[in-house]
Design a protein around this motif. Structure first.
Motif, PDB file in Angstrom:
ATOM      1  N   VAL A 131    -116.632  -1.451 -49.913  1.00 41.68           N
ATOM      2  CA  VAL A 131    -116.646  -2.580 -50.849  1.00 41.68           C
ATOM      3  C   VAL A 131    -115.224  -3.104 -51.026  1.00 41.68           C
ATOM      4  N   SER A 132    -114.271  -2.210 -51.181  1.00 41.28           N
ATOM      5  CA  SER A 132    -112.863  -2.602 -51.301  1.00 41.28           C
ATOM      6  C   SER A 132    -112.366  -3.260 -50.013  1.00 41.28           C
ATOM      7  N   GLU A 133    -112.732  -2.675 -48.881  1.00 40.58           N
ATOM      8  CA  GLU A 133    -112.300  -3.235 -47.595  1.00 40.58           C
ATOM      9  C   GLU A 133    -112.819  -4.654 -47.412  1.00 40.58           C
ATOM     10  N   LEU A 134    -114.085  -4.883 -47.733  1.00 39.28           N
ATOM     11  CA  LEU A 134    -114.650  -6.228 -47.618  1.00 39.28           C
ATOM     12  C   LEU A 134    -113.944  -7.196 -48.554  1.00 39.28           C
ATOM     13  N   ASN A 135    -113.710  -6.762 -49.762  1.00 38.62           N
ATOM     14  CA  ASN A 135    -113.035  -7.602 -50.749  1.00 38.62           C
ATOM     15  C   ASN A 135    -111.631  -7.973 -50.275  1.00 38.62           C
ATOM     16  N   GLU A 136    -110.906  -7.014 -49.732  1.00 37.19           N
ATOM     17  CA  GLU A 136    -109.526  -7.257 -49.277  1.00 37.19           C
ATOM     18  C   GLU A 136    -109.458  -8.130 -48.029  1.00 37.19           C
ATOM     19  N   LYS A 137    -110.443  -8.008 -47.133  1.00 37.93           N
ATOM     20  CA  LYS A 137    -110.454  -8.834 -45.916  1.00 37.93           C
ATOM     21  C   LYS A 137    -110.533 -10.309 -46.257  1.00 37.93           C
ATOM     22  N   GLY A 138    -111.107 -10.628 -47.395  1.00 35.91           N
ATOM     23  CA  GLY A 138    -111.199 -12.015 -47.835  1.00 35.91           C
ATOM     24  C   GLY A 138    -109.894 -12.549 -48.391  1.00 35.91           C
ATOM     25  N   LYS A 139    -108.920 -11.682 -48.559  1.00 30.54           N
ATOM     26  CA  LYS A 139    -107.646 -12.100 -49.131  1.00 30.54           C
ATOM     27  C   LYS A 139    -106.502 -12.003 -48.124  1.00 30.54           C
ATOM     28  N   GLY A 140    -106.781 -11.513 -46.917  1.00 29.59           N
ATOM     29  CA  GLY A 140    -105.739 -11.308 -45.920  1.00 29.59           C
ATOM     30  C   GLY A 140    -105.333 -12.585 -45.221  1.00 29.59           C
ATOM     31  N   GLU A 141    -104.438 -12.436 -44.265  1.00 25.77           N
ATOM     32  CA  GLU A 141    -103.918 -13.579 -43.508  1.00 25.77           C
ATOM     33  C   GLU A 141    -105.032 -14.229 -42.676  1.00 25.77           C
ATOM     34  N   LYS A 142    -105.771 -13.415 -41.934  1.00 29.10           N
ATOM     35  CA  LYS A 142    -106.918 -13.931 -41.181  1.00 29.10           C
ATOM     36  C   LYS A 142    -108.134 -13.769 -42.074  1.00 29.10           C
ATOM     37  N   LYS A 143    -108.417 -14.780 -42.842  1.00 30.93           N
ATOM     38  CA  LYS A 143    -109.433 -14.676 -43.885  1.00 30.93           C
ATOM     39  C   LYS A 143    -110.844 -14.612 -43.325  1.00 30.93           C
ATOM     40  N   ALA A 144    -111.508 -13.576 -43.709  1.00 33.01           N
ATOM     41  CA  ALA A 144    -112.948 -13.480 -43.523  1.00 33.01           C
ATOM     42  C   ALA A 144    -113.535 -13.756 -44.900  1.00 33.01           C
ATOM     43  N   CYS A 145    -114.743 -14.226 -44.941  1.00 39.16           N
ATOM     44  CA  CYS A 145    -115.375 -14.451 -46.232  1.00 39.16           C
ATOM     45  C   CYS A 145    -116.420 -13.367 -46.460  1.00 39.16           C
ATOM     46  N   HIS A 146    -116.234 -12.611 -47.518  1.00 40.88           N
ATOM     47  CA  HIS A 146    -117.210 -11.607 -47.925  1.00 40.88           C
ATOM     48  C   HIS A 146    -117.540 -11.783 -49.404  1.00 40.88           C
ATOM     49  N   THR A 147    -117.530 -13.031 -49.854  1.00 39.36           N
ATOM     50  CA  THR A 147    -117.802 -13.334 -51.250  1.00 39.36           C
ATOM     51  C   THR A 147    -119.116 -12.710 -51.700  1.00 39.36           C
ATOM     52  N   PHE A 148    -120.147 -12.844 -50.885  1.00 37.53           N
ATOM     53  CA  PHE A 148    -121.450 -12.280 -51.226  1.00 37.53           C
ATOM     54  C   PHE A 148    -121.603 -10.855 -50.710  1.00 37.53           C
ATOM     55  N   LEU A 149    -121.097 -10.589 -49.511  1.00 37.16           N
ATOM     56  CA  LEU A 149    -121.391  -9.307 -48.870  1.00 37.16           C
ATOM     57  C   LEU A 149    -120.825  -8.121 -49.637  1.00 37.16           C
ATOM     58  N   ASP A 150    -119.621  -8.223 -50.203  1.00 33.24           N
ATOM     59  CA  ASP A 150    -119.083  -7.066 -50.931  1.00 33.24           C
ATOM     60  C   ASP A 150    -119.983  -6.699 -52.107  1.00 33.24           C
ATOM     61  N   ASP A 151    -120.528  -7.692 -52.786  1.00 33.10           N
ATOM     62  CA  ASP A 151    -121.424  -7.416 -53.916  1.00 33.10           C
ATOM     63  C   ASP A 151    -122.775  -6.884 -53.440  1.00 33.10           C
ATOM     64  N   ILE A 152    -123.279  -7.417 -52.351  1.00 35.15           N
ATOM     65  CA  ILE A 152    -124.561  -6.958 -51.819  1.00 35.15           C
ATOM     66  C   ILE A 152    -124.453  -5.510 -51.346  1.00 35.15           C
ATOM     67  N   VAL A 153    -123.384  -5.185 -50.639  1.00 33.98           N
ATOM     68  CA  VAL A 153    -123.177  -3.814 -50.161  1.00 33.98           C
ATOM     69  C   VAL A 153    -123.043  -2.862 -51.351  1.00 33.98           C
ATOM     70  N   GLY A 154    -122.281  -3.256 -52.355  1.00 34.26           N
ATOM     71  CA  GLY A 154    -122.150  -2.430 -53.555  1.00 34.26           C
ATOM     72  C   GLY A 154    -123.484  -2.241 -54.254  1.00 34.26           C
ATOM     73  N   ALA A 155    -124.296  -3.283 -54.277  1.00 33.05           N
ATOM     74  CA  ALA A 155    -125.604  -3.197 -54.926  1.00 33.05           C
ATOM     75  C   ALA A 155    -126.567  -2.304 -54.149  1.00 33.05           C
ATOM     76  N   VAL A 156    -126.511  -2.352 -52.823  1.00 33.29           N
ATOM     77  CA  VAL A 156    -127.355  -1.461 -52.015  1.00 33.29           C
ATOM     78  C   VAL A 156    -126.959  -0.015 -52.301  1.00 33.29           C
ATOM     79  N   ALA A 157    -125.663   0.252 -52.353  1.00 31.14           N
ATOM     80  CA  ALA A 157    -125.191   1.608 -52.670  1.00 31.14           C
ATOM     81  C   ALA A 157    -125.647   2.028 -54.068  1.00 31.14           C
ATOM     82  N   ALA A 158    -125.565   1.118 -55.028  1.00 32.00           N
ATOM     83  CA  ALA A 158    -125.996   1.422 -56.400  1.00 32.00           C
ATOM     84  C   ALA A 158    -127.490   1.720 -56.454  1.00 32.00           C
ATOM     85  N   ALA A 159    -128.278   0.899 -55.775  1.00 31.62           N
ATOM     86  CA  ALA A 159    -129.722   1.119 -55.756  1.00 31.62           C
ATOM     87  C   ALA A 159    -130.060   2.442 -55.064  1.00 31.62           C
ATOM     88  N   ALA A 160    -129.375   2.730 -53.965  1.00 29.30           N
ATOM     89  CA  ALA A 160    -129.625   3.987 -53.239  1.00 29.30           C
ATOM     90  C   ALA A 160    -129.266   5.188 -54.101  1.00 29.30           C
TER      91      ALA A 160
END
Length: 186
Positions: A131-160
């Motif tokens: 979750v942290s890695e996804l969040n940070e990748k969205g802030k790096g020099e080569k920006k990836a967007c994980h605006t939704f994915l970091d929350d979805i991954v965290g939610a899957v982990a929470a549900a599991a």
């Protein structure tokens, strides 16, 4: 598999969700590690395999399929600058006041009740592992967007994590000799 239809079996949805996660740099194992960490706070004898099985169970659910596929596609389209106006910037910067991404997470985690939502809140704030890695990748020099994915991954982990707790509690309750019916595990 023919993907030009709108209804899929649980096995197909699981497969497509795992493929989507992999294409975005996330594995079932990384999500299970967060679920294990989350649940290990409360019970010592949690098995990691239970967490993996729970992640896979969550990823096979229709609502989760819809949330994950839509959220990952929004992130991908944001990376391609496909949106117009201020929403492109809001999504690309993961604006803190946006909150719709958290709604996806809350809804997903909420499939496992209030505790699922509480676990999601903890994961969302503390951002363990991937979750942290996804969040940070969205802030790096080569920006990836994980605006939704970091929350979805965290939610899957929470549900599991919550599913594992529910199974453990059900098994504990069944130690009472007055309960004679076979367990139906979620």
């Amino acid at each position: 598999m023919n993907r030009d239809r709108n209804l899929f079996s649980r096995e197909e949805m699981l497969e497509m969700n795992i493929e989507m996660l992999k294409s975005r740099g996330v594995s079932v194992d990384e999500i299970a590690k967060i679920a294990f960490r989350q649940q290990s706070k409360w019970k010592d004898n949690i098995s990691y395999q239970e967490c993996v099985e729970s992640v896979e169970k969550i990823l096979s659910l229709r609502d989760v399929f819809h949330i994950l596929q839509l959220g990952a596609e929004i992130d991908r389209l944001t990376e391609e600058n496909a949106f117009k106006g201020p929403i492109q910037s809001i999504l690309a910067t993961d604006l803190g006041m946006f909150g719709i991404d958290e709604l996806f997470g809350i809804e997903l985690a909420g499939l496992y009740g209030t505790i699922g939502k509480t676990n999601f809140g903890d994961i969302d704030v503390n951002k363990p592992g991937i979750v942290s890695e996804l969040n940070e990748k969205g802030k790096g020099e080569k920006k990836a967007c994980h605006t939704f994915l970091d929350d979805i991954v965290g939610a899957v982990a929470a549900a599991a994590s919550t599913r594992v707790a529910q199974i453990e509690n059900e098994l504990e309750a069944r130690k009472d000799p007055s309960i004679i019916e076979e367990p139906k595990l979620f």
